[in-house]
Scaffold this motif. Structure first.
Motif, short mmCIF file in Angstrom:
data_model
loop_
_atom_site.label_atom_id
_atom_site.label_comp_id
_atom_site.label_asym_id
_atom_site.label_seq_id
_atom_site.Cartn_x
_atom_site.Cartn_y
_atom_site.Cartn_z
N UNK A 16 17.68 -6.52 -10.85
CA UNK A 16 17.75 -7.79 -10.13
C UNK A 16 17.24 -8.92 -11.01
N UNK A 17 17.95 -9.83 -11.21
CA UNK A 17 17.69 -10.89 -12.24
C UNK A 17 17.12 -12.05 -11.38
N UNK A 18 16.28 -12.81 -11.71
CA UNK A 18 15.69 -14.22 -11.10
C UNK A 18 15.71 -15.30 -12.01
N UNK A 19 16.04 -16.39 -11.71
CA UNK A 19 16.14 -17.71 -12.64
C UNK A 19 15.67 -18.93 -11.49
N UNK A 20 15.01 -19.71 -12.00
CA UNK A 20 14.69 -20.97 -11.36
C UNK A 20 13.31 -20.73 -11.19
N UNK A 21 12.30 -21.89 -11.35
CA UNK A 21 10.86 -21.86 -11.08
C UNK A 21 10.08 -21.20 -12.02
N UNK A 22 8.96 -21.31 -12.06
CA UNK A 22 7.82 -20.80 -12.85
C UNK A 22 7.45 -19.34 -12.47
N UNK A 23 7.78 -18.30 -13.42
CA UNK A 23 7.71 -17.09 -13.15
C UNK A 23 6.06 -16.51 -13.51
N UNK A 24 6.08 -15.49 -12.80
CA UNK A 24 4.51 -15.06 -12.73
C UNK A 24 4.49 -13.35 -13.15
N UNK A 25 5.17 -12.30 -12.24
CA UNK A 25 5.14 -11.28 -12.42
C UNK A 25 6.49 -10.89 -13.49
N UNK A 26 7.40 -11.65 -13.32
CA UNK A 26 8.54 -11.44 -14.35
C UNK A 26 9.77 -12.24 -13.97
N UNK A 27 10.85 -11.95 -14.55
CA UNK A 27 11.99 -12.30 -14.20
C UNK A 27 13.35 -11.41 -13.99
N UNK A 28 12.95 -9.95 -13.92
CA UNK A 28 13.83 -9.08 -13.91
C UNK A 28 13.14 -7.77 -13.45
N UNK A 29 13.75 -7.02 -12.34
CA UNK A 29 13.18 -5.64 -12.03
C UNK A 29 14.50 -4.72 -12.26
N UNK A 30 14.10 -3.37 -12.92
CA UNK A 30 14.93 -2.59 -13.25
C UNK A 30 14.60 -1.29 -12.43
N UNK A 31 15.82 -0.32 -12.32
CA UNK A 31 15.35 1.22 -11.78
C UNK A 31 15.06 1.80 -12.86
N UNK A 32 14.09 2.68 -12.82
CA UNK A 32 13.55 3.44 -13.83
C UNK A 32 13.07 4.87 -12.87
N UNK A 33 13.09 5.86 -13.80
CA UNK A 33 12.59 7.07 -13.44
C UNK A 33 11.10 7.26 -12.78
N UNK A 34 10.30 6.06 -13.33
CA UNK A 34 9.07 6.19 -12.67
C UNK A 34 8.87 5.37 -11.16
N UNK A 35 9.77 4.50 -11.14
CA UNK A 35 9.81 3.49 -10.13
C UNK A 35 11.22 2.87 -9.74
#
Length: 458
Positions: free
Chosen positions: A298-317
């Motif tokens: 999932x990619x986000x754009x627009x505004x001031x980012x804090x945690x990040x701008x993208x979240x990806x599936x991984x083996x840990x989470x």
């Protein structure tokens, strides 16, 4: 002089000091040889078993962050016997204080200097590594974090507060197992021929994730809208991408895209590709093949980012477990946009006040300048009238010498008009008072505004 260890070498030294736990051995074994050359680690391989242990110098470096002092060279000279001196023994029953580590010293110095110290001189590089060790030691307060950087003056180390948004406890977002009543945004995606440009195996999971995300943010007071629901990723990542859906949080529009990750594998050239490459020099055989995977991003754009701008599936989470952080990110971007809007409103208000004060001051200066110009005009008129009066006195004396007749009558008529004219224009024969200040035009105020525009606060 031996060089100070870098961060990776220090991490390998700590790994050896912990007994070489499993998990990073393949990458750390190669770095142990460099530590053995420095005399900090002893590596051996007996019976096919690889082992590494710290030397005395390695233990000293872990404890103090520096190499042990070199021993003084011995000389083949007779050593005179000195009288035996007995060291005073510690009092029985009094426990000895543990030795203060560099981490303790660093934290004490930071507390005494309001959270910032600057280390310079030959030990600056050593303090860089000590700061890194202190950050990994687990002894930093939970609400603070250690920052260090190289400056021209030396190494700056700061102990700063962790932002409150990083300490927030996030509420998990529940993802439904089935879509019984999908959100309007998800319904628009379901009508597309290929929802979100994804392959069939991951479409339903992606729609359930989007449904959980948009329904949660709407409960938080935000609004959602569908975008280009059937578009896949473009080949050129530098070009702008159309969002799959948007979320508006406190006036800030945030664009979302759901992307399917790809697995890369070595490309095996076919006979046809080899034949074409042999015939034409411009034909290039690709090095890798890319196939869609079941991982989503999932990619986000627009505004001031804090945690990040993208979240990806991984083996840990998995992505489902990261939705709480995405929801938190949307709220943070909305709050940042609202703070920015309020700051801009306040800045505009302050600018308007400064402009109004500049305009009022310009009007006062214009009025003062107008009075000065009127005064100078009166002084100039007075000098002119005085010169004319002297002239008229001399002319009247001349007229009295003329014999009676037409010439004298004409001269007397002229003297009478000239005398009346001087009386009309002489400022001393007029009422002295403050002049009426005319309404200034925009161009009249420009010389007194010092860069401001007379038409508005800009």
């Amino acid at each position: 002089m031996k060089k100070t260890l870098n961060e990776r070498q220090l991490a390998v030294l700590e790994w050896v000091g912990k007994g070489c736990p499993e998990g990073t051995a393949p990458t750390y074994k190669a770095s142990c040889q460099a530590l053995q050359n420095r005399g900090l680690v002893k590596v051996s391989r007996r019976g096919g078993v690889w082992t590494a242990v710290l030397t005395d110098a390695g233990s000293h470096y872990l404890a103090h962050g520096t190499y042990p002092a070199p021993k003084a060279p011995t000389r083949a000279l007779p050593i005179p016997r000195l009288p035996k001196v007995t060291a005073p023994s510690s009092s029985p029953g009094v426990p000895q204080q543990p030795r203060k580590t560099y981490t303790d010293q660093l934290l004490e110095e930071l507390e005494a200097s309001s959270g910032r110290i600057l280390k310079s001189g030959p030990d600056a590089d050593a303090w860089w590594n000590r700061a890194a060790s202190a950050s990994r030691s687990g002894r930093i307060p939970k609400t603070k974090e250690l920052h260090w950087q190289r400056l021209r003056e030396g190494v700056e180390i700061k102990l700063v507060d962790i932002p409150e948004w990083r300490l927030a406890v996030l509420e998990p977002v529940a993802v439904p197992a089935r879509l019984t009543r999908p959100h309007a945004v998800v319904q628009a995606m379901q009508k597309a021929k290929q929802p979100l440009g994804l392959t069939q195996p991951v479409q339903q999971r992606a729609l359930r994730i989007v449904h959980a995300l948009v329904t949660t943010v709407e409960r938080n007071g935000h609004t959602c809208a569908a975008g280009t629901v059937g578009a896949g990723p473009r080949h050129n990542r530098r070009l702008p991408h159309d969002p799959h859906f948007t979320i508006k949080a406190q006036g800030q529009t945030i664009e979302f895209r759901v992307v399917q990750e790809k697995d890369r594998s070595e490309h095996i050239a076919t006979d046809k590709e080899l034949e074409e490459a042999k015939k034409s020099s411009w034909v290039r055989i690709p090095r890798y093949d890319y196939t869609p995977s079941e991982r989503l991003r999932i990619e986000l754009s627009g505004g001031q980012w804090h945690h990040g701008s993208q979240w990806v599936d991984s083996s840990e989470c998995l992505l489902e477990e990261q939705l709480a952080e995405i929801v938190h990110e949307i709220g943070l971007r909305g709050e940042a946009a609202e703070r920015k809007r309020l700051a801009e409103v306040e800045e505009a208000r302050q600018r308007r006040l400064r402009w109004e004060a500049a305009m009022a001051e310009a009007r006062d200066q214009y009025a003062e300048d107008y009075r000065v110009r009127q005064l100078e005009s009166q002084e100039s008129a007075w000098r002119r009238a005085t010169r004319l009066g002297d002239y008229l006195d001399a002319a009247r004396a001349h007229v009295t010498t003329l014999p009676p007749g037409p010439e004298r009558m004409a001269a007397e008529e002229w003297m009478q008009w000239a005398t009346e004219h001087v009386a009309r224009t002489h400022p001393m024969f007029q009422q002295l008072r403050f002049p009426e200040i005319p309404e200034p035009r925009a161009d009249d105020l420009k010389p007194f505004l010092r860069g401001w525009s007379p038409y508005g606060a800009y």
